[in-house]
Design a protein around this motif. Structure first.
Motif, short mmCIF file in Angstrom:
data_model
loop_
_atom_site.label_atom_id
_atom_site.label_comp_id
_atom_site.label_asym_id
_atom_site.label_seq_id
_atom_site.Cartn_x
_atom_site.Cartn_y
_atom_site.Cartn_z
N ILE A 1 10.63 -7.95 -3.83
CA ILE A 1 10.26 -9.09 -2.97
C ILE A 1 8.91 -9.66 -3.40
N VAL A 2 7.96 -8.76 -3.72
CA VAL A 2 6.65 -9.21 -4.21
C VAL A 2 6.81 -10.03 -5.49
N CYS B 1 14.79 -12.27 -4.46
CA CYS B 1 14.42 -11.96 -3.08
C CYS B 1 15.64 -11.51 -2.28
N TRP C 1 10.06 7.58 -3.23
CA TRP C 1 9.81 6.30 -2.55
C TRP C 1 10.86 5.27 -2.99
N VAL D 1 10.79 -3.40 -2.16
CA VAL D 1 9.54 -4.04 -1.73
C VAL D 1 8.87 -4.78 -2.90
N SER E 1 16.69 -8.02 -3.34
CA SER E 1 15.72 -7.02 -2.90
C SER E 1 15.86 -6.73 -1.41
N VAL E 2 16.01 -7.79 -0.62
CA VAL E 2 16.19 -7.59 0.83
C VAL E 2 17.48 -6.83 1.10
N LEU F 1 16.98 -3.26 0.44
CA LEU F 1 16.08 -2.65 1.42
C LEU F 1 16.89 -2.10 2.59
N PHE G 1 12.31 3.03 -1.32
CA PHE G 1 12.11 1.70 -0.72
C PHE G 1 11.21 0.80 -1.57
N LEU G 2 10.39 1.42 -2.46
CA LEU G 2 9.42 0.65 -3.22
C LEU G 2 10.09 -0.31 -4.20
#
Length: 317
Positions: free
Chosen positions: A219-220, A110, A210, A216, A113-114, A117, A212-213
């Motif tokens: 994080i998922v 997490c 994309w 994201v 990933s953040v 981002l 940013f995916l």
């Protein structure tokens, strides 16, 4: 003249899981090979993607190795008198530790990933996709090895006398799970899930822009892994703390005593798990029935074969 010592009965209630032990060893070796290959490739080809995935896989290899060593330790100490109710909880302790490690992995996922981002990095798509696919294949092989269809499910016939049978049937699968094997399996599934999400994100970034995916879906993936880890922490922690008084077997014990004689009062009852789907209990009764003996109570409880050890105390009113 020496008085012969009466031999004590065995307090080793769980037969272990030799098949799972062998499978976890194979999965550990597969994961270790992939980890070494990725870290070596990262240094040789100066690839941060390879290095990152290799170090990430090292945490799962550590968890798999921990699960394997727990089986070895439980078997090694099974006749050690210091363990008054067997060594099965060594496996549960390993599962709990592994769940904690899985939660740490989720937090790291997490955080990374953040960070990505808000601070995107250049991605070498072809190389990263190749790594993710190879990692997924290795994880699927390990998941196939570690998946347990029956989780040690017992096929003994039980005799039940009330609505507790229905509740028992629904929770029987949960009772018979090998939590050490489940912890190892979840580590592999977590890594496989990460690989799948990474592949989706990389293809989307490569062909649609994309970028940013990737963050994201990371994080998922972290949220999914943390949910699995938390569930395993609850399961293993409950067993380690002997928090078993809400289990259906407790109601079954009460029903057996009620069927014996309504004048019998249960003044003390303790139930805890000593193996997969196996329980021990301490039961103190108060009654005016002078014919009631501990042997009679034990015979009555024997209809529930998940009760493998019972200490009975009977006090007169």
């Amino acid at each position: 003249m020496n008085t012969p010592v009466k031999p004590q009965h065995s307090h080793h209630f769980d037969e272990g899981n030799p098949l799972a032990q062998k499978k976890i060893l194979l999965a550990t070796l597969f994961t270790a090979f992939m980890m070494i290959a990725e870290i070596s490739g990262g240094f040789i080809f100066n690839s941060m993607a390879l290095l990152a995935d290799g170090w990430h896989m090292s945490s799962h290899m550590l968890a798999l190795g921990l699960a394997y060593m727990a089986y070895r330790a439980a078997r090694h100490y099974r006749n050690d008198e210091r363990f008054c109710f067997g060594t099965w909880k060594i496996e549960i302790l390993a599962g709990y530790s592994s769940a904690i490690l899985l939660m740490v992995v989720a937090i790291m996922m997490c955080y990374s990933s953040v960070e990505r981002l808000f601070h995107p990095v250049e991605i070498h798509y072809n190389e990263a996709i190749f790594i993710a696919i190879i990692g997924l294949v290795v994880n699927l092989i390990c998941a196939w090895l570690l998946h347990d269809d029956h989780h040690g499910h017992s096929h003994h016939d039980h005799i039940h006398h009330s609505h507790a049978q229905h509740k028992h049937t629904h929770q029987e699968h949960h009772h018979h799970q090998d939590l050490n094997q489940k912890a190892a399996f979840l580590h592999v599934i977590a890594d496989a899930t990460t690989s799948v999400l990474a592949i989706i994100a990389l293809f989307a970034a490569k062909y649609f822009g994309w970028n940013f995916l990737d963050a994201v879906l990371g994080i998922v993936g972290a949220l999914l892994v943390s949910k699995w880890a938390w569930g395993l922490i609850i399961q293993t922690g409950k067993t380690l703390l002997d928090a078993e008084m809400t289990e259906p077997v407790v109601d079954e014990i009460r029903e057996v005593i009620a069927d014996l004689d309504r004048s019998i009062d249960i003044v003390d009852l303790h139930v805890w798990k000593v193996g997969r789907g196996k329980f021990s209990c301490i039961l103190a009764l108060e009654t005016s029935d002078t014919l009631l003996t501990p042997l009679v109570v034990k015979q009555a409880l024997s209809i529930h074969d998940e009760i493998v050890h019972a200490s009975i105390e009977i006090n007169p009113v």
